[in-house]
Design an enzyme around this catalytic site. Structure first.
Site, PDB file in Angstrom:
ATOM      1  N   PHE A 188      44.495  -4.910  62.306  1.00  0.00           N
ATOM      2  CA  PHE A 188      44.743  -5.177  60.891  1.00  0.00           C
ATOM      3  C   PHE A 188      44.608  -6.657  60.556  1.00  0.00           C
ATOM      4  O   PHE A 188      44.416  -7.027  59.389  1.00  0.00           O
ATOM      5  CB  PHE A 188      46.130  -4.662  60.496  1.00  0.00           C
ATOM      6  N   LYS A 189      44.664  -7.520  61.550  1.00  0.00           N
ATOM      7  CA  LYS A 189      44.536  -8.955  61.278  1.00  0.00           C
ATOM      8  C   LYS A 189      43.180  -9.287  60.657  1.00  0.00           C
ATOM      9  O   LYS A 189      43.043 -10.304  59.967  1.00  0.00           O
ATOM     10  CB  LYS A 189      44.746  -9.752  62.570  1.00  0.00           C
TER      11      LYS A 189
END
Length: 494
Positions: A112-113
Site C-alpha cells: 500500500f505504500k
C-alpha cells in the site's frame, strides 16, 4: 492552505515548504491549519472520475501553488497502467453483503505504500521548484518492510534527490529485504540496523533534529527530508483511497449518499488510519474507525484506556510492517483531538521520550473512544484468518488477515451491522512463508522459490515484479549499530 507544527502552532509554512522539509525542526509533524470540506456535490463529482482524477481533485484542496493541470499529470504518472496492474488502481473486493476488502497492493512494489510513494517524489520535486530550492534533498527513510522499497522505487534517479533507507536487520520478510537490496538507481542506498523498527525510526528522527548534521550537509549542498509518513506528502495521497472507495460503493449502488461506512485498517505507525480519520474530518461519512494491531498492541491499549505505554515486550511477528511500539502519527491525532494544543502535545511527547508513556483523559479520551475501536490479533489467529478466507477462495497476506479478524471481533462485540471495508495492505506473495504455512503447506527453503510454489498451490498469479526477483543479485549489504546511523548518512552523502 498553510501547515503548522504539532509542537509549535506559531510556525506556519506553505504546503510546498512542509512537504520539502518533511519533519519540523522542533520534532513536530506538519498538519493542516484547517480541513477542507468534502460535501455531497464533491462526492457526486468524484463518482464520475477515474482514480487518477479523484487524486488530483482531492489533493488540490490541500496544496496551493500546485496547478490543477499539474496535479492531473502527477496523478496520471503515479497511478497509470505502467505502474499499477489493476485499472481501478485501488479496487474493492466484495466479501459478503456488507463487507468489502480494499486492495491497496496493485502498485510496483505490491504494498500500500505505493499509493503514496509513487506520488511523493513528484510532490517533492515540484516543492523544490516552487520554493526555489537549489540544494539536493536527501530523503532519509526508516522502514518496517514496505516503505523502504516503495520509496526507493519512487525516488530512484529522480533529479535533485538522494535516498537512504534504514531497515531492522531481522525485522522484515525475506522478500521485502530482497526487494530493497536489489534496488536499482544511482541515488539510492540501503543499510540494515541492528535493532527493531523503533530503533531505526528513532535514529532517523535523531538525525533530523541534529543541527550539526544539518549544517554539515548544507555545506555539501544537501538538506534532509523524509519519505516516511511523518511527511505530510505521504499522508495526503492516502486520504484519496478512502474517499475513492466510498465513491466506488456509491457507483455500485451498494450504499446511498450520506450512509456511513466503517473502515478497519491494519496499522503500526498510525499513518494509514490517520488518513482515514482526515477523510472523516473532511466530511466523508465514516462510521467507526477500527484500528487493527498485531501482538504489538500498544495502540489497542491506548484506545481502550487512554494510556500510551511503549514499555512492553517487542514481538517479531508474521506481519512485520506492524511491529512498532512508537506510533509517530498518533501525535497528529492528539494535536487534533486537543483542539490544537501544541503545549500539551509537547508535554506528552516529552513524557514519551523520558518515561515511555503518557496518558490522556477527560474529553480527549471520550472523543478518542467515540471515534475509534482498538483490537489486536495474535499469531495463531492471524494464521487462522488467512486459512479461513482461503477456504472461501480469497488469498490474503498476514497484515490483511489481522484487519479481517479484528473487524470480525468488533462486529461480534458490538453487533454493529454498518457496511464495512477492511484494508488489504500487501500482496500475499510478499509473505509466502507465512501464507503457505497458514494454508497447510510446507514452504520451500528458498524465499524466491516460494513464489512459484504458492502460484502452483493456489492457482493464483504472483505480481510480475515479485516473480522477477529470481536471480537478482543484491547491491547492498551494509549493517550498522543504531548509534552509528549518523556516520552512515554522512558517508552516503560524501
Amino acid at each position: 492552505m498553510q501547515y503548522l507544527s504539532t509542537r509549535d502552532k506559531t510556525l506556519r509554512l506553505s504546503a510546498a515548504e512542509a512537504i520539502k522539509m518533511g519533519l519540523s525542526r522542533d520534532g513536530g509533524l506538519f498538519t493542516p491549519v484547517h480541513f477542507p470540506t468534502l460535501g455531497s456535490l464533491d462526492l457526486n463529482t468524484l463518482c464520475g472520475l477515474s482514480y487518477q482524477r479523484r487524486a488530483a481533485y482531492i489533493m488540490g484542496k490541500y496544496v496551493e501553488h500546485f496547478r490543477p493541470e499539474e496535479l492531473n499529470i502527477f496523478a496520471a504518472r503515479a497511478y497509470g497502467p505502467e505502474k499499477f496492474d489493476h485499472p481501478d488502481v485501488a479496487p474493492l473486493h466484495r466479501m459478503d453483503g456488507n463487507t468489502w476488502c480494499l486492495e491497496l497492493w496493485h502498485g510496483p512494489t505490491s504494498a500500500f505504500k505505493d499509493m503514496a510513494l509513487q506520488m511523493l517524489p513528484q510532490l517533492i520535486s515540484a516543492s523544490l521548484r516552487i520554493t526555489g530550492e537549489e540544494k539536493a534533498a536527501c530523503i532519509l527513510v526508516a522502514t518496517s518492510g514496505d516503505t523502504g522499497k516503495a520509496a526507493m522505487e519512487g525516488f530512484a534517479d529522480v533529479d535533485q534527490t538522494k535516498i537512504l533507507v534504514f531497515y531492522p536487520e531481522k525485522g522484515v520478510s525475506e522478500i521485502q529485504k530482497l526487494q530493497m537490496v536489489t534496488q536499482g538507481g544511482g541515488n539510492v542506498g540501503v543499510c540494515a540496523v541492528k535493532g527493531n523498527f523503533d530503533d531505526a525510526q528513532n535514529g532517523v528522527k535523531r538525525i533530523f533534529s541534529d543541527p550539526a548534521i544539518r549544517e554539515e550537509l548544507a555545506g555539501r549542498g544537501c538538506f534532509l527530508s523524509s519519505a516516511n509518513s511523518i511527511n505530510w506528502g505521504r499522508i495526503l495521497p492516502q486520504i484519496v483511497y478512502y474517499i475513492s472507495a466510498y465513491c466506488d460503493l456509491l457507483n455500485a449502488k451498494e450504499i446511498k449518499l450520506g450512509q456511513k461506512v466503517n473502515y478497519c485498517v491494519p496499522t503500526g505507525n498510525f499513518g494509514n488510519i490517520l488518513a482515514c480519520y482526515y477523510a472523516k474530518r473532511m466530511g466523508l461519512p465514516v462510521g467507526k474507525l477500527i484500528c487493527a494491531s498485531n501482538r504489538n498492541d500498544v495502540l489497542t491499549d491506548f484506545i481502550r484506556t487512554g494510556v500510551y505505554d511503549r514499555n512492553r515486550p517487542f514481538h517479531t511477528t508474521m506481519s512485520p510492517s506492524m511491529d512498532i511500539l512508537i506510533s509517530s502519527n498518533l501525535e497528529r491525532l492528539i494535536f487534533d483531538l486537543s483542539g490544537g494544543d501544541d503545549e500539551l502535545v509537547r508535554s506528552y511527547m516529552d513524557q514519551l521520550a523520558r518515561t515511555g508513556r503518557y496518558e490522556i483523559g477527560g474529553e480527549m479520551k471520550e472523543r478518542l473512544q467515540e471515534l475509534f475501536y482498538g483490537g489486536f490479533c495474535g499469531e495463531e489467529e492471524t494464521a487462522a484468518s488467512i486459512g479461513m478466507l482461503y477456504q472461501y477462495g480469497y488469498l490474503i497476506d498476514p497484515h490483511t488477515a489481522v484487519a479481517a479478524k479484528v473487524l470480525t471481533d468488533y462486529r461480534h462485540e458490538t453487533g454493529d451491522k454498518t457496511p464495512a471495508i477492511f484494508v488489504s495492505t500487501a500482496s500475499p506473495y510478499k509473505f509466502c512463508d507465512s501464507v503457505l504455512s497458514a494454508i497447510g503447506e510446507t514452504p520451500a527453503e528458498d524465499s524466491v522459490e516460494r513464489i512459484a510454489q504458492m502460484e502452483a498451490v493456489t492457482g493464483t498469479a504472483a505480481p510480475a515484479r515479485l516473480a522477477a526477483l529470481k536471480g537478482k543479485t543484491p547491491r547492498f549489504g551494509q549493517v550498522t549499530e543504531r548509534e552509528n546511523m549518523e556516520r552512515v548518512v554522512l558517508e552516503f552523502l560524501k
